[in-house]
Design a protein around this motif. Structure first.
Motif, mmCIF file in Angstrom:
data_model
loop_
_atom_site.group_PDB
_atom_site.id
_atom_site.type_symbol
_atom_site.label_atom_id
_atom_site.label_comp_id
_atom_site.label_asym_id
_atom_site.label_seq_id
_atom_site.Cartn_x
_atom_site.Cartn_y
_atom_site.Cartn_z
ATOM 1 N N THR A 187 1.973 -5.727 0.104
ATOM 2 C CA THR A 187 3.199 -5.287 0.771
ATOM 3 C C THR A 187 3.320 -3.777 0.602
ATOM 4 N N VAL A 188 3.420 -3.043 1.708
ATOM 5 C CA VAL A 188 3.349 -1.582 1.654
ATOM 6 C C VAL A 188 4.359 -0.938 2.593
ATOM 7 N N ALA A 189 4.602 0.341 2.325
ATOM 8 C CA ALA A 189 5.408 1.197 3.203
ATOM 9 C C ALA A 189 4.979 2.631 2.948
ATOM 10 N N SER A 190 5.334 3.534 3.850
ATOM 11 C CA SER A 190 4.982 4.943 3.670
ATOM 12 C C SER A 190 5.969 5.613 2.731
ATOM 13 N N PRO A 191 5.562 6.661 2.014
ATOM 14 C CA PRO A 191 6.494 7.399 1.152
ATOM 15 C C PRO A 191 7.699 7.933 1.934
ATOM 16 N N GLY A 192 7.456 8.380 3.176
ATOM 17 C CA GLY A 192 8.552 8.897 3.988
ATOM 18 C C GLY A 192 9.602 7.841 4.288
ATOM 19 N N ALA B 129 16.545 -7.551 3.331
ATOM 20 C CA ALA B 129 17.458 -7.735 4.462
ATOM 21 C C ALA B 129 18.023 -6.407 4.944
ATOM 22 N N ASP B 130 18.023 -5.391 4.083
ATOM 23 C CA ASP B 130 18.553 -4.075 4.447
ATOM 24 C C ASP B 130 17.465 -3.136 4.954
ATOM 25 N N HIS B 131 16.248 -3.665 5.146
ATOM 26 C CA HIS B 131 15.123 -2.824 5.542
ATOM 27 C C HIS B 131 14.562 -3.263 6.892
ATOM 28 N N GLN B 132 13.627 -2.485 7.369
ATOM 29 C CA GLN B 132 13.017 -2.688 8.689
ATOM 30 C C GLN B 132 11.520 -2.922 8.539
ATOM 31 N N GLY C 216 5.687 5.351 9.282
ATOM 32 C CA GLY C 216 7.044 5.290 8.741
ATOM 33 C C GLY C 216 7.981 4.365 9.473
ATOM 34 N N LEU C 217 7.415 3.357 10.191
ATOM 35 C CA LEU C 217 8.255 2.473 10.988
ATOM 36 C C LEU C 217 8.813 1.293 10.194
ATOM 37 N N GLY C 218 8.366 1.119 8.967
ATOM 38 C CA GLY C 218 8.927 0.039 8.171
ATOM 39 C C GLY C 218 7.956 -0.517 7.149
ATOM 40 N N ILE C 219 8.370 -1.619 6.535
ATOM 41 C CA ILE C 219 7.593 -2.315 5.511
ATOM 42 C C ILE C 219 6.695 -3.347 6.191
ATOM 43 N N VAL C 220 5.427 -3.404 5.818
ATOM 44 C CA VAL C 220 4.519 -4.408 6.374
ATOM 45 C C VAL C 220 3.747 -5.079 5.247
ATOM 46 N N GLU D 44 11.537 7.101 1.074
ATOM 47 C CA GLU D 44 12.443 8.201 0.732
ATOM 48 C C GLU D 44 13.710 8.135 1.578
ATOM 49 N N GLN D 45 13.557 7.754 2.819
ATOM 50 C CA GLN D 45 14.701 7.700 3.722
ATOM 51 C C GLN D 45 15.533 6.433 3.532
ATOM 52 N N SER D 46 14.865 5.297 3.314
ATOM 53 C CA SER D 46 15.569 4.008 3.297
ATOM 54 C C SER D 46 15.721 3.411 1.913
#
Length: 334
Positions: A165-170, A185-188, A235-239, A173-175
């Motif tokens: 499960t990964v996401a970008s640092p950007g 539930a609060d993420h994209q 940076g479009l979300g968690i995948v 940092e934003q979310s």
């Protein structure tokens, strides 16, 4: 009449349910296949196939003859291989299919080694995830990810699929970085959908040995593993994708692993081939080679921990357990 060739042609017509497909898979003309089957029926003085303009069916005599053909042809292959196997390297055409990302990232870079070991094998490698009828399409072996159901196919486990499960640092940092599954539930996310059904794949997590599914909102959905991971890089979300794809980006810092205490359940990677065909020397060579390739690759090799978490796995093909590849079960992203 070459009775052995006639038996092989007849068996292939039965398995592919088509004179045309049988001809294509055996490098014969359709006319030649038709003549061989007609000559076989004349030789046996029995109608083996009931032909109409829309269907091709076995007669009672044909069904009985086909069952014996399969056994006889397997025995003939056994006899030939027992005498020639030690002196002749595997040769001939070999058609294999596997998931696109797995083929491009892991297998393609190593094919020079396969060719050096087996210069007389002409490998046709298809990259894709769609369900295939191995017999009708003339495919000798497929590599698939996930648990397989019982049927007329045999599977041997050759590696372990590990998700991450990964996401970008950007994005983080934003979310913010989720600390629990409930906070997702609060993420994209960038959703992944199955091309055949359009079904959105949920994220799955191993919570105390049980798979927990989490569905997330996301305005973008793709059906390609590399495009899916690219969405996270942008940076479009968690995948949640294949570790072997994400690893270079994790090492460079372009992606960050999150929720590592709840990893996706590992899944078996299996080499699968038809049960009613003798395991040819070419198929055996490829399966042994790819098992060695995956075993020596830390991104796919198993450990006692992943074996335990993976649960029941496919047995070696020689043990005879049959596993399904023709059902509607959807496979992980690879």
């Amino acid at each position: 009449m070459d009775i052995v060739l006639a038996m092989r042609v007849f068996a292939r017509v039965v398995e592919t349910k088509s004179f045309t497909r049988a001809a294509e898979t055996m490098d014969l003309t359709r006319g030649r296949v038709t003549v061989i089957v007609q000559s076989l029926e004349a030789h046996l003085k029995a109608r083996l196939l009931q032909r109409t303009t829309r269907s091709l069916n076995l007669t009672a005599d044909g069904a009985a003859y086909y069952e014996r053909c399969v056994r006889v042809l397997a025995d003939l292959d056994d006899i030939e291989n027992s005498f020639l196997g030690k002196e002749r390297s595997p040769r001939g055409r070999l058609r294999v299919d596997m998931p696109g990302a797995l083929g491009r990232v892991i297998v393609m870079p190593a094919l020079s080694d396969f060719h050096a070991r087996y210069p007389d094998i002409d490998l046709m490698l298809g990259l894709g995830d769609k369900p295939l009828d191995l017999v009708q399409e003339g495919i000798d072996c497929v590599v698939r990810i996930g648990t397989l159901q019982d049927s007329s196919l045999v599977a041997r486990r050759v590696g372990i699929y590990q998700g991450v499960t990964v996401a970008s640092p950007g994005y983080l940092e934003q979310s913010g970085t989720p600390q629990t599954l409930e906070e997702l539930a609060d993420h994209q996310t960038v959703n992944y959908y199955w091309g055949r059904t359009g079904r959105i794949m949920p994220l799955t997590f191993d919570v105390d040995g049980k798979a927990v599914e989490v569905r997330m909102r996301g305005p973008i959905a793709v059906n390609d593993a590399e495009a899916y991971l690219s969405g996270a890089l942008k940076g479009l979300g968690i995948v949640q994708g294949a570790r072997f794809l994400a690893l270079p980006h994790l090492e460079s810092g372009a992606l960050v692993e999150i929720l590592s205490q709840w990893k996706p359940l590992p899944l078996p990677i299996s080499a699968v081939y038809p049960h009613n065909r003798h395991l040819s020397a070419t198929v055996r060579a490829f399966v042994d080679w790819i098992a060695e390739l995956f075993r020596n690759d830390p991104r796919l090799s198993s450990t006692p921990e992943t074996d335990a978490r993976c649960g029941p796995v496919s047995v070696d093909a020689q043990d005879g357990d049959a596993l399904d590849l023709d059902g509607d079960e959807e496979q992980p992203i690879a």
